[in-house]
Design an enzyme around this catalytic site. Structure first.
Site, PDB file in Angstrom:
ATOM      1  N   LYS A  54     -15.315  41.334 -24.857  1.00  0.00           N
ATOM      2  CA  LYS A  54     -15.653  40.317 -23.848  1.00  0.00           C
ATOM      3  C   LYS A  54     -16.812  40.818 -22.970  1.00  0.00           C
ATOM      4  O   LYS A  54     -17.740  40.073 -22.655  1.00  0.00           O
ATOM      5  CB  LYS A  54     -14.423  39.987 -22.989  1.00  0.00           C
ATOM      6  CG  LYS A  54     -13.382  39.171 -23.749  1.00  0.00           C
ATOM      7  CD  LYS A  54     -12.024  39.100 -23.069  1.00  0.00           C
ATOM      8  CE  LYS A  54     -11.018  38.394 -23.974  1.00  0.00           C
ATOM      9  NZ  LYS A  54      -9.639  38.366 -23.487  1.00  0.00           N
ATOM     10  N   GLN A  98      -6.475  40.728 -18.536  1.00  0.00           N
ATOM     11  CA  GLN A  98      -6.079  40.820 -19.938  1.00  0.00           C
ATOM     12  C   GLN A  98      -4.562  40.941 -20.023  1.00  0.00           C
ATOM     13  O   GLN A  98      -3.957  41.788 -19.381  1.00  0.00           O
ATOM     14  CB  GLN A  98      -6.781  42.030 -20.591  1.00  0.00           C
ATOM     15  CG  GLN A  98      -6.561  42.127 -22.086  1.00  0.00           C
ATOM     16  CD  GLN A  98      -7.146  40.959 -22.869  1.00  0.00           C
ATOM     17  OE1 GLN A  98      -8.184  40.408 -22.515  1.00  0.00           O
ATOM     18  NE2 GLN A  98      -6.482  40.562 -23.941  1.00  0.00           N
ATOM     19  N   ASP A 121      -9.517  31.637 -17.873  1.00  0.00           N
ATOM     20  CA  ASP A 121      -8.529  31.609 -18.959  1.00  0.00           C
ATOM     21  C   ASP A 121      -7.774  30.279 -18.977  1.00  0.00           C
ATOM     22  O   ASP A 121      -7.099  29.965 -19.958  1.00  0.00           O
ATOM     23  CB  ASP A 121      -7.475  32.710 -18.728  1.00  0.00           C
ATOM     24  CG  ASP A 121      -7.688  33.926 -19.610  1.00  0.00           C
ATOM     25  OD1 ASP A 121      -8.164  33.753 -20.739  1.00  0.00           O
ATOM     26  OD2 ASP A 121      -7.343  35.037 -19.154  1.00  0.00           O
TER      27      ASP A 121
HETATM   28  N1  GUN Z   1      -4.179  38.360 -24.349  1.00  0.00           N
HETATM   29  C1  GUN Z   1      -4.201  37.758 -25.587  1.00  0.00           C
HETATM   30  N2  GUN Z   1      -4.973  36.659 -25.571  1.00  0.00           N
HETATM   31  C2  GUN Z   1      -5.443  36.549 -24.305  1.00  0.00           C
HETATM   32  C3  GUN Z   1      -6.296  35.602 -23.666  1.00  0.00           C
HETATM   33  O1  GUN Z   1      -6.772  34.625 -24.256  1.00  0.00           O
HETATM   34  N3  GUN Z   1      -6.548  35.842 -22.358  1.00  0.00           N
HETATM   35  C4  GUN Z   1      -6.020  36.900 -21.676  1.00  0.00           C
HETATM   36  N4  GUN Z   1      -6.314  37.029 -20.399  1.00  0.00           N
HETATM   37  N5  GUN Z   1      -5.229  37.777 -22.236  1.00  0.00           N
HETATM   38  C5  GUN Z   1      -4.944  37.604 -23.550  1.00  0.00           C
END
Ligand code: GUN
Length: 300
Positions: A54, A98, A121
């Protein structure tokens, strides 16, 4: 293989090019630089690789981007204070925690602490609710990426039978919410099957699907004889099933048995290179939207 491969990596690259131009324009015309912070608690290897990807992408697109790594034993109070700091930081337009967070931290409390206007998100209850009533700004990144891939390959899902395997808050539930919208690119008839669905019924539902979205969290779960000839298969699974002796890298498998499903489907996503790159790209898109909204360029 009969199915056409849905090349998520290529679609993602195309959208990123468009976003890159948009960022250049935002900087030049409006003096706005999209800002993203990714917060990682602990050192879960999968999470480390996700936030690294990311960060890499956000730098490539010209964002102001911060990786904030915190120890696994950070207190909940300290994490909430950190979120508050970024909520107040005008250079930051998007905040991503995350997931998963360690067990001593209540993830619901953490997600609730993020300013909904910075919730790239789309996990905050305000944004979840806005999606349900069809008045949203951000869509959760993974299901939004799946929607984009379905529309760009199989075509408009309007009136089609969509079956979602899995009911997680991150993928399954929002996928259902997106596909039932009375909007262009959705408007499908949607069924969600999950661990509470008897296996024989689950297979029956899968066999009816024109579009099957699988986020079961079980490697190679869906088999070729569970699917309809000519359907579109979107595999959200990323399962690390071992380490390659040759490369030393993790061996990844999806939630779909690729060979048997590819023999029957008309379209299928590979793992890796299918849904994964789209998830990150949708995060970038949400961050650009958040930056534009903060600058008053769009309404939120
Ligand atoms: N962990 C697994 N997928 C995601 C996601 O799309 N966003 C976040 N913040 N954590 C994750």
């Amino acid at each position: 293989m009969a199915a056409k491969l849905i090349k998520g990596a290529e679609v993602a690259a195309q959208i990123r090019e468009e976003l890159k131009k948009e960022v250049e324009e935002l900087k030049a015309k409006h003096n706005v630089t999209p800002g993203l912070v990714t917060i990682l608690v602990g050192e879960n290897p999968a999470s480390v690789s996700y936030v690294t990807a990311k960060q890499k992408t956000s730098h490539e697109l010209g964002f102001y981007s911060i990786q904030d790594s915190q120890p696994a034993d950070i207190t909940e109070a300290a994490l909430l204070a950190l979120i508050d700091k970024y909520n107040k930081d005008p250079k930051i337009h998007g905040i991503l925690i995350q997931l998963p967070v360690p067990k001593h931290i209540d993830s619901n409390k953490v997600l609730l602490a993020i300013d909904p206007n910075k919730d790239v998100d789309a996990f905050h209850p305000v944004n979840v609710g806005r999606i349900l009533i069809g008045n949203y700004v951000f869509l959760p990144c993974t299901p939004a990426g799946c929607q984009e891939l379905i529309n760009r390959s199989y075509g408009d899902p309007k009136g089609k039978e969509v079956v979602v395997v899995g009911r997680s808050n991150i993928v399954g539930k929002p996928m259902v919410a997106i596909m039932i919208q009375k909007l262009q690119g959705a408007n499908a008839t949607v069924t969600c099957v999950h661990t509470g669905t008897p296996k024989d019924k689950l297979i029956e539902h899968c066999r009816r699907a024109d579009i099957l979205v699988v986020a079961a969290g079980v490697p190679e779960y869906v088999q070729g004889d569970w699917i309809k000839e000519g359907c579109c298969v979107i595999d959200v699974g990323v399962n690390r099933v071992g380490i390659s002796e040759k490369t030393g890298k993790a061996i990844l498998k999806g939630d779909v048995h690729f060979e048997s499903c590819a023999a029957k489907a008309s379209y299928i996503t590979p793992v890796p290179g299918g849904v994964g790159p789209m998830t990150i790209t949708m995060l970038m898109k949400n961050t650009v939207m958040a930056a534009k909204a903060a600058a008053g360029l769009i309404k939120i």
